[in-house]
Scaffold this motif. Structure first.
Motif, mmCIF file in Angstrom:
data_model
loop_
_atom_site.group_PDB
_atom_site.id
_atom_site.type_symbol
_atom_site.label_atom_id
_atom_site.label_comp_id
_atom_site.label_asym_id
_atom_site.label_seq_id
_atom_site.Cartn_x
_atom_site.Cartn_y
_atom_site.Cartn_z
ATOM 1 N N ALA A 390 0.821 -1.223 0.000
ATOM 2 C CA ALA A 390 0.000 0.000 0.000
ATOM 3 C C ALA A 390 0.852 1.270 0.000
ATOM 4 N N THR A 391 2.057 1.194 0.578
ATOM 5 C CA THR A 391 2.884 2.412 0.674
ATOM 6 C C THR A 391 3.721 2.661 -0.583
ATOM 7 N N ARG A 392 3.656 1.757 -1.567
ATOM 8 C CA ARG A 392 4.491 1.923 -2.768
ATOM 9 C C ARG A 392 3.792 2.865 -3.741
ATOM 10 N N THR A 393 3.713 4.113 -3.372
ATOM 11 C CA THR A 393 2.945 5.077 -4.164
ATOM 12 C C THR A 393 3.578 5.344 -5.535
ATOM 13 N N ASN A 394 4.891 5.065 -5.675
ATOM 14 C CA ASN A 394 5.523 5.245 -6.994
ATOM 15 C C ASN A 394 5.369 4.008 -7.874
ATOM 16 N N PHE A 425 14.543 -19.319 -1.597
ATOM 17 C CA PHE A 425 14.666 -18.017 -0.968
ATOM 18 C C PHE A 425 15.704 -17.149 -1.700
ATOM 19 N N ALA A 426 16.897 -17.715 -1.878
ATOM 20 C CA ALA A 426 17.985 -16.949 -2.492
ATOM 21 C C ALA A 426 17.678 -16.608 -3.953
ATOM 22 N N LEU A 427 17.133 -17.581 -4.670
ATOM 23 C CA LEU A 427 16.803 -17.349 -6.086
ATOM 24 C C LEU A 427 15.815 -16.202 -6.230
ATOM 25 N N ASN A 428 14.792 -16.227 -5.361
ATOM 26 C CA ASN A 428 13.761 -15.201 -5.463
ATOM 27 C C ASN A 428 14.220 -13.851 -4.956
ATOM 28 N N LEU A 429 15.131 -13.869 -3.985
ATOM 29 C CA LEU A 429 15.677 -12.591 -3.532
ATOM 30 C C LEU A 429 16.481 -11.963 -4.678
ATOM 31 N N LYS A 430 17.245 -12.797 -5.374
ATOM 32 C CA LYS A 430 18.023 -12.309 -6.526
ATOM 33 C C LYS A 430 17.073 -11.763 -7.600
ATOM 34 N N ARG A 431 15.991 -12.531 -7.817
ATOM 35 C CA ARG A 431 15.013 -12.118 -8.821
ATOM 36 C C ARG A 431 14.395 -10.765 -8.436
ATOM 37 N N ALA A 432 14.119 -10.604 -7.143
ATOM 38 C CA ALA A 432 13.527 -9.347 -6.673
ATOM 39 C C ALA A 432 14.499 -8.188 -6.891
ATOM 40 N N LEU A 433 15.782 -8.442 -6.595
ATOM 41 C CA LEU A 433 16.776 -7.367 -6.692
ATOM 42 C C LEU A 433 17.063 -6.966 -8.138
ATOM 43 N N THR A 434 16.765 -7.877 -9.051
ATOM 44 C CA THR A 434 17.069 -7.575 -10.457
ATOM 45 C C THR A 434 15.804 -7.369 -11.294
ATOM 46 N N MET A 435 14.674 -7.319 -10.641
ATOM 47 C CA MET A 435 13.424 -7.212 -11.413
ATOM 48 C C MET A 435 13.334 -5.858 -12.129
ATOM 49 N N PRO A 436 13.050 -5.865 -13.457
ATOM 50 C CA PRO A 436 12.927 -4.598 -14.184
ATOM 51 C C PRO A 436 11.801 -3.740 -13.595
ATOM 52 N N LEU A 437 11.962 -2.448 -13.664
ATOM 53 C CA LEU A 437 10.997 -1.533 -13.060
ATOM 54 C C LEU A 437 9.583 -1.744 -13.618
ATOM 55 N N ASP A 438 9.486 -1.990 -14.923
ATOM 56 C CA ASP A 438 8.161 -2.190 -15.531
ATOM 57 C C ASP A 438 7.419 -3.340 -14.877
ATOM 58 N N GLU A 439 8.179 -4.410 -14.681
ATOM 59 C CA GLU A 439 7.551 -5.595 -14.073
ATOM 60 C C GLU A 439 7.143 -5.304 -12.628
ATOM 61 N N ILE A 444 2.909 -4.483 -8.648
ATOM 62 C CA ILE A 444 2.412 -3.654 -7.541
ATOM 63 C C ILE A 444 1.016 -3.103 -7.864
ATOM 64 N N LYS A 445 0.813 -2.728 -9.126
ATOM 65 C CA LYS A 445 -0.475 -2.150 -9.513
ATOM 66 C C LYS A 445 -1.620 -3.147 -9.275
ATOM 67 N N PHE A 446 -1.382 -4.380 -9.700
ATOM 68 C CA PHE A 446 -2.397 -5.424 -9.502
ATOM 69 C C PHE A 446 -2.711 -5.603 -8.017
ATOM 70 N N LEU A 447 -1.619 -5.691 -7.250
ATOM 71 C CA LEU A 447 -1.786 -5.933 -5.815
ATOM 72 C C LEU A 447 -2.529 -4.777 -5.150
ATOM 73 N N GLN A 448 -2.143 -3.559 -5.519
ATOM 74 C CA GLN A 448 -2.764 -2.388 -4.890
ATOM 75 C C GLN A 448 -4.258 -2.308 -5.209
ATOM 76 N N LYS A 449 -4.583 -2.672 -6.448
ATOM 77 C CA LYS A 449 -5.983 -2.572 -6.856
ATOM 78 C C LYS A 449 -6.851 -3.445 -5.932
ATOM 79 N N ARG A 450 -6.364 -4.652 -5.691
ATOM 80 C CA ARG A 450 -7.140 -5.585 -4.858
ATOM 81 C C ARG A 450 -7.183 -5.100 -3.399
#
Ligand code: GDG
Length: 729
Positions: A390-394, A425-439, A444-450
């Protein structure tokens, strides 16, 4: 005006004594926020413990506490230090909490704590009842008050009661180990609506109800005595706007940045990232696991050293309970060891805060972190995950979330992990750290809507709406229940007419069920009752039982008997076949039933003159449910071409010739003789044929509270006998 009474262990207030004067501040937790509008409405009140032990208050102070919190529309339940120690820290947090979170090895069952749990639930019941008026609705919260719904229902049966469990409900295999499992379920079943965060918890609860209480469950409704109880899932939301707006405000350029925010920002740059975790210090939250997995990550992806930092906020909780003290020591040691192992002069991998922070600091943490790492081992819902989103306003940021949190069920766009697998855990943390901004933004948009749509207020409203609906179901039932005026009308009609026909089913109607059908013999009291009824009416006992059994039990009596669902009639001491039937089909069907008996412990075949019955009353209800579907499928193809039909009775499936049913007997009797009072009483599907064939003016009465074509319902065989006694008195 009717009101809603909210009941929870703690009141939504922080009460403290400051230099002999009382200070009361409203708390800001998820529950308090969610219930704010419900509580504020009309004359609604909140009942719970104030946080001050009663034995530490002078009588003047105690009165002052009551009167001050009354201004906040709250009423306190007086609890002593001993109550808190045994009921809250003891039974709630050392027995229920670990077991419901699958930490069976931590569960400690102490008889005196169980006694305290009962005692305190009774204290709560007393206060609720003192404040309750006709037409009020009560909403009870959480695992500390599992016995409360029934305690209220016992004293005030017409009150509408809802219950919501904020923690998981464990699977039957776990729950069955609990020493007071039936008492707990009975306590919960006092509610008219039981709510859980997820469908899985709902499913587990229903499974325990079926297996332990052996109650009938249809979809999500439980038939319990004369009530229908609804069970449903309501995933709790957060006050979305509050978090979103606070974050917007914190991003505002004109606002002075807090020290915390400045310190956090020092670490943020293009290639440096902050990872956040926030939890109560609880072993269910997987804190040591997370630290060890973070170590595994740094070992396996060394390029992230000096580039990432885990900011870990652990809020002190239940620090009087030994397991929590052990967890604190373990966490301190792990943080120390890992910081020692990886730290450089300019970098420590983990920033660890063991304290509670003010709301604004919390928002700073949320908005400054690139990744939220929420990895409980088991969690009812987990609101922190939702608050981060909810706080990810950007629109940026990534949530890595444990599959074991209830919130994972509605947050598919997060990166879901198994918290026990360091690799995952490690794979997904890496994925999170390298996730493109668009993705990141799409997710986040989907999650916020719900989260915005299904916020905490919506959650509370939906629950109360569903609770209100249970009232309508109750009212429908009342109109059909054969009590009060309906019963009077029944008795008067019997008296006023002289050509009376009484059609009575036997098992489940005049006698209760026994594990072995041959044990359900008529007793002396029943014979006396039937003798008297026989003198005043045409009495017909109509059953699926075979002729030989009824001959043995009732052959010496002058009653009319119809057996085998309508194949035989016994009248004037003589058996007459009403239908001509074959039995050669049995040799083909019996082997099929035998394979089902072999595969389903507790089931058996009853061979009657003209039918075969497969009984599953003693079988495991869940397995039996699957087997009945299988058997039905197997039999359906066979019976159609062979003039047979399948009857689904009360925990029995019966195969018989298709042109036989109890309804045909009713039609036959009614055309042969003229009656001006007809009453048909039966309990299962086979009796529905009678209800259908009976004339509209007939009193058709179903025993039990399941769906029926009958006009009236009655609770059980004991009530049937009571009713029949009134006819002859
Ligand atoms: C139980 C179930 C279920 C945390 N630290 C601070 C702080 N918080 C606030 C968070 C959040 C709340 O506490 C924690 O809620 P959770 O849902 O994460 O966890 P539990 O306390 O275990 O709650 C859980 C919940 O009930 C609701 O049904 O989700 O599964 O275990 O709101 O923001 N708030 C402040 N300072 C802190 O340091 N101000």
């Amino acid at each position: 005006m009717n009101k809603t009474i909210i009941v929870s262990n703690r009141l939504p207030l922080q009460v403290s004594i400051q230099e002999n004067s009382l200070e009361i501040v409203p708390s800001v937790g998820g529950l308090a926020t969610g219930m704010k509008s419900v509580h504020a409405e009309g004359n609604g009140i909140w009942i719970g413990w104030s946080g001050l032990p009663e034995n530490e208050l002078s009588s003047e102070l105690s009165i002052e506490v009551q009167s001050k919190i009354k201004n906040e529309k709250c009423v306190s339940v007086p609890l002593t230090n001993q109550d808190i120690e045994e009921y809250y820290e003891g039974f709630s947090n050392r027995a229920l909490w670990p077991l419901f979170h699958y930490f069976t090895e931590y569960s400690n069952f102490e008889q005196n704590e169980w006694e305290a749990y009962k005692r305190v639930n009774e204290k709560f019941a007393e206060v609720v009842i003192d404040n309750l008026e006709d037409g009020d609705t009560v909403w009870v919260h959480d695992y500390q008050l599992l016995l409360l719904p029934q305690l209220i229902k016992d004293k005030k049966p017409n009150t509408t009661i809802g219950f919501f469990l904020h923690i998981p409900f464990p699977s039957y295999e776990i729950f069955r180990t609990f020493p007071w499992r039936e008492e707990i379920l009975t306590g919960m079943l006092g509610a008219d609506l039981l709510g859980f965060h997820t469908y899985d918890y709902e499913r587990h609860f229903l499974s325990s109800v079926k297996r332990i209480m052996r109650l009938d469950v249809q979809f999500n409704e439980i038939s319990y005595h004369d009530r229908m109880i609804k069970v449903d899932s309501f995933p709790m939301g957060i006050d979305y706007d509050k978090f979103y707006n606070a974050a917007l405000e914190h991003h505002n350029e004109s606002r002075d940045k807090s020290d915390l925010r400045k310190r956090l920002e020092e670490h943020i740059s293009e290639d440096k990232k902050l990872i956040l975790s926030i939890d109560r210090m609880d072993y269910t939250k997987g804190i040591p696991n997370r630290i060890k997995a973070f170590e595994y990550f740094l070992d396996n992806y060394p390029e992230y050293k000096e580039k990432v930092r885990l900011v870990m906020l652990a809020v002190p909780s239940r620090s009087n309970v030994p397991q929590y003290q052990k967890l604190k020591r373990e966490t301190d040691e792990l943080v120390g060891r890992i910081n020692g192992k990886f730290a450089t002069v300019s970098w420590t991998p983990i920033w660890y805060f063991y304290r509670s922070l003010p709301f604004n600091d919390l928002i700073d943490l949320y908005i400054s972190s690139d990744v939220a790492l929420i990895t409980p081992i088991r969690d009812g819902m987990n609101l922190v995950a939702k608050e981060y989103v909810a706080t990810r306003t950007n629109g940026d940021g990534v949530l890595v979330l444990s599959e074991m949190a209830g919130s994972s069920k509605e947050m598919n766009e997060a990166l879901l992990i198994n918290p026990n697998s360091y690799e995952d855990f490690a794979l997904n943390l890496k994925r999170a750290l390298t996730m493109p901004l668009d993705e990141q933004k799409t997710r986040i948009k989907f999650l916020q809507k719900r989260l915005k749509r299904y916020d905490v207020e919506k959650w509370a409203t939906e629950f109360l709406k569903s609770l209100e609906d249970t009232k309508n179901v109750k009212n429908q039932k009342v109109t059909k229940k054969l009590t009060g005026d309906y019963e009077k009308d029944y008795l008067t009609n019997f008296k006023d007419n002289n050509k009376r026909l009484l059609l009575l089913d036997y098992d489940g109607t005049l006698v209760g069920f026994k594990d072995n059908p041959q044990d359900a013999k008529p007793d002396e009291a029943l014979f006396n009752l039937l003798d008297e009824l026989q003198k005043k009416s045409t009495l017909v006992l109509i059953s699926g039982r075979d002729k030989d059994t009824f001959q043995r039990w009732f052959g010496h009596k002058p009653y009319n008997l119809v057996t085998d669902h309508g194949v035989w009639l016994y009248k004037n001491n003589e058996w007459k076949a009403l239908e001509r039937l074959k039995t050669d089909w049995m040799q083909n069907i019996r082997p099929i039933l035998e394979t089902f008996v072999d595969r389903t412990p507790g089931t058996f075949i009853e061979t009657k003159n003209y039918s075969l019955a497969w009984h599953y009353r003693k079988a495991d209800p869940e397995l039996a449910k699957i087997r009945t579907i299988e058997l039905n499928t197997v039999l359906t193809s066979m019976v159609a071409n062979n003039g047979l039909s399948i009857l689904k009775g009360n925990k029995v499936i019966e195969i018989k010739s298709s042109n036989v049913n109890k309804g045909r007997v009713v039609s036959r009797l009614l055309t042969q003789q003229d009656f001006n009072f007809v009453s048909v009483i039966g309990d299962d599907w086979t009796d529905e044929y009678m209800f259908e064939e009976a004339p509209e003016s007939a009193y058709t009465i179903k025993v039990g509270f399941t769906k029926t074509k009958a006009r009236y319902q009655i609770k059980n065989p004991e009530h049937v006998r009571e009713l029949l006694k009134k006819l002859i008195s």
